[in-house]
Design a protein around this motif. Structure first.
Motif, PDB file in Angstrom:
ATOM      1  N   ASP A  46       0.822  -1.047   0.583  1.00 19.57           N
ATOM      2  CA  ASP A  46      -0.215  -0.017   0.078  1.00 19.57           C
ATOM      3  C   ASP A  46       1.045   1.272  -0.095  1.00 19.57           C
ATOM      4  O   ASP A  46       0.441   1.886  -0.390  1.00 19.57           O
ATOM      5  CB  ASP A  46      -1.249  -0.113   1.148  1.00 19.57           C
ATOM      6  N   VAL A  47       2.390   1.327   0.445  1.00 18.89           N
ATOM      7  CA  VAL A  47       3.003   1.902   0.795  1.00 18.89           C
ATOM      8  C   VAL A  47       3.861   2.449  -0.397  1.00 18.89           C
ATOM      9  O   VAL A  47       4.381   2.882  -0.748  1.00 18.89           O
ATOM     10  CB  VAL A  47       3.487   2.102   1.872  1.00 18.89           C
ATOM     11  N   LEU A  48       4.733   0.778  -1.087  1.00 19.53           N
ATOM     12  CA  LEU A  48       4.850   0.966  -2.036  1.00 19.53           C
ATOM     13  C   LEU A  48       4.531   1.499  -3.247  1.00 19.53           C
ATOM     14  O   LEU A  48       4.986   2.141  -4.033  1.00 19.53           O
ATOM     15  CB  LEU A  48       5.939  -0.547  -1.768  1.00 19.53           C
ATOM     16  N   ALA A  49       3.661   1.136  -3.705  1.00 21.48           N
ATOM     17  CA  ALA A  49       3.084   0.948  -5.567  1.00 21.48           C
ATOM     18  C   ALA A  49       2.962   2.492  -5.373  1.00 21.48           C
ATOM     19  O   ALA A  49       3.462   2.852  -6.586  1.00 21.48           O
ATOM     20  CB  ALA A  49       1.695   0.470  -5.418  1.00 21.48           C
ATOM     21  N   PRO A  50       3.046   3.352  -4.464  1.00 21.94           N
ATOM     22  CA  PRO A  50       2.330   5.128  -4.737  1.00 21.94           C
ATOM     23  C   PRO A  50       3.883   4.541  -4.534  1.00 21.94           C
ATOM     24  O   PRO A  50       3.935   6.374  -5.757  1.00 21.94           O
ATOM     25  CB  PRO A  50       1.787   5.505  -3.417  1.00 21.94           C
ATOM     26  N   LEU A  51       5.994   4.688  -4.232  1.00 20.83           N
ATOM     27  CA  LEU A  51       5.841   4.856  -4.356  1.00 20.83           C
ATOM     28  C   LEU A  51       7.224   4.752  -5.514  1.00 20.83           C
ATOM     29  O   LEU A  51       7.532   6.043  -6.078  1.00 20.83           O
ATOM     30  CB  LEU A  51       6.968   4.676  -3.131  1.00 20.83           C
ATOM     31  N   GLU A  53       5.600   4.734  -8.157  1.00 15.80           N
ATOM     32  CA  GLU A  53       4.839   4.987  -9.726  1.00 15.80           C
ATOM     33  C   GLU A  53       4.750   6.773  -9.532  1.00 15.80           C
ATOM     34  O   GLU A  53       5.538   7.014 -10.395  1.00 15.80           O
ATOM     35  CB  GLU A  53       3.056   5.244  -9.130  1.00 15.80           C
ATOM     36  N   LEU A  54       5.775   7.145  -8.203  1.00 13.12           N
ATOM     37  CA  LEU A  54       5.841   8.542  -8.301  1.00 13.12           C
ATOM     38  C   LEU A  54       7.248   8.213  -8.361  1.00 13.12           C
ATOM     39  O   LEU A  54       7.846   9.140  -9.425  1.00 13.12           O
ATOM     40  CB  LEU A  54       5.670   9.254  -7.318  1.00 13.12           C
ATOM     41  N   MET A  93       9.415  17.074  -6.152  1.00 14.20           N
ATOM     42  CA  MET A  93       9.404  15.596  -5.211  1.00 14.20           C
ATOM     43  C   MET A  93       9.008  15.921  -3.756  1.00 14.20           C
ATOM     44  O   MET A  93       8.659  14.491  -3.156  1.00 14.20           O
ATOM     45  CB  MET A  93      10.438  14.599  -5.715  1.00 14.20           C
ATOM     46  N   VAL A  94       9.618  16.203  -2.997  1.00 19.22           N
ATOM     47  CA  VAL A  94       9.716  16.163  -1.671  1.00 19.22           C
ATOM     48  C   VAL A  94       8.165  15.656  -1.184  1.00 19.22           C
ATOM     49  O   VAL A  94       8.069  14.685  -0.416  1.00 19.22           O
ATOM     50  CB  VAL A  94       9.836  16.864  -1.629  1.00 19.22           C
ATOM     51  N   GLY A  95       7.473  17.241  -1.471  1.00 19.29           N
ATOM     52  CA  GLY A  95       5.724  16.998  -1.358  1.00 19.29           C
ATOM     53  C   GLY A  95       5.224  15.169  -0.646  1.00 19.29           C
ATOM     54  O   GLY A  95       4.350  15.159  -0.410  1.00 19.29           O
ATOM     55  N   ASP A  99       3.885  12.680   1.279  1.00 19.77           N
ATOM     56  CA  ASP A  99       2.484  12.118   1.699  1.00 19.77           C
ATOM     57  C   ASP A  99       2.228  11.088   1.026  1.00 19.77           C
ATOM     58  O   ASP A  99       1.566  10.008   1.625  1.00 19.77           O
ATOM     59  CB  ASP A  99       1.807  12.843   0.108  1.00 19.77           C
ATOM     60  N   ALA A 100       3.353  10.423   0.228  1.00 22.71           N
ATOM     61  CA  ALA A 100       3.149   8.635  -0.187  1.00 22.71           C
ATOM     62  C   ALA A 100       3.774   7.560   0.696  1.00 22.71           C
ATOM     63  O   ALA A 100       3.296   6.933   1.421  1.00 22.71           O
ATOM     64  CB  ALA A 100       3.795   8.357  -1.258  1.00 22.71           C
ATOM     65  N   VAL A 101       4.119   8.009   2.107  1.00 21.36           N
ATOM     66  CA  VAL A 101       5.713   7.407   2.211  1.00 21.36           C
ATOM     67  C   VAL A 101       4.663   6.917   3.799  1.00 21.36           C
ATOM     68  O   VAL A 101       5.406   5.476   4.382  1.00 21.36           O
ATOM     69  CB  VAL A 101       6.991   8.025   3.285  1.00 21.36           C
TER      70      VAL A 101
END
Length: 185
Positions: A46-51, A53-54, A93-95, A99-101
């Motif tokens: 749930d956390v890794l997938a958005p990271l 993707e980002l 990319m910081v924000g 948010d994703a972490v």
């Protein structure tokens, strides 16, 4: 090259306060060649997938005995927890990274050209090897081993310029709150 040395100057439950201190430190730095490095210890898809993707060019590797990694083309869902790393990213990319972490342990490191002259402590302009600011998220150390529920800001310096860390803290109205430690990578 040698590693930088880091010293914590702020620990807070308020992310905006931590980012404000980072911004003030960056305001006195030579930001030529500014780039951002991200590091994290991720425990779920749930956390890794958005990271991923980002930051699609990021790397990951298994922290346990499974030996999985992005280099091998493995499926990360079979290898949690995984260490996540992305280097030389843009400041924008910081924000989205924060948010994703989520509740993962993570660091954001601002890497730039150098620190200003610190004549009060007998130091000239600081060069690139010891010119970083790191924000720790949910972690009390730079190795991502000691979890917490707050944020820590570290300033990085060269070991031979250790006096620069308390000087930098004073420039933003703070003082050092821990030991000077060798920073990873």
């Amino acid at each position: 090259m040698s590693n930088s040395y880091a010293q914590p100057i702020l620990r807070t439950a308020d992310l905006s306060e931590a980012l404000g201190i980072v911004e003030r430190l960056l305001g006195i730095a030579n930001l030529q060649d500014l780039e951002i490095d991200f590091d994290g210890l991720v425990f779920s898809a749930d956390v890794l997938a958005p990271l991923l993707e980002l930051l699609p060019h990021a790397q990951w590797y298994a922290k346990g005995d499974t030996g999985g990694s992005s280099e091998k083309g493995d499926d990360p869902s079979a290898h949690f927890p995984v260490r996540f790393r992305a280097f030389a990213e843009e400041p924008e990319m910081v924000g989205p990274f924060l948010d994703a972490v989520g509740d993962s342990l993570a660091t954001v490191r601002w890497d730039f050209m150098g620190w200003p002259e610190a004549p009060e402590v007998g130091l000239g302009t600081g060069g690139t090897r010891g010119a970083f600011v790191t924000l720790g998220v949910n972690v009390r150390d730079l190795d991502l081993k000691e979890s917490s529920t707050d944020y820590t800001v570290w300033v990085h310096v060269k070991y031979v310029e250790a006096k620069r860390a308390p000087w930098l803290a004073a420039q933003v109205g703070l003082s050092v709150i821990g030991d000077l430690v060798m920073a990873p990578y």
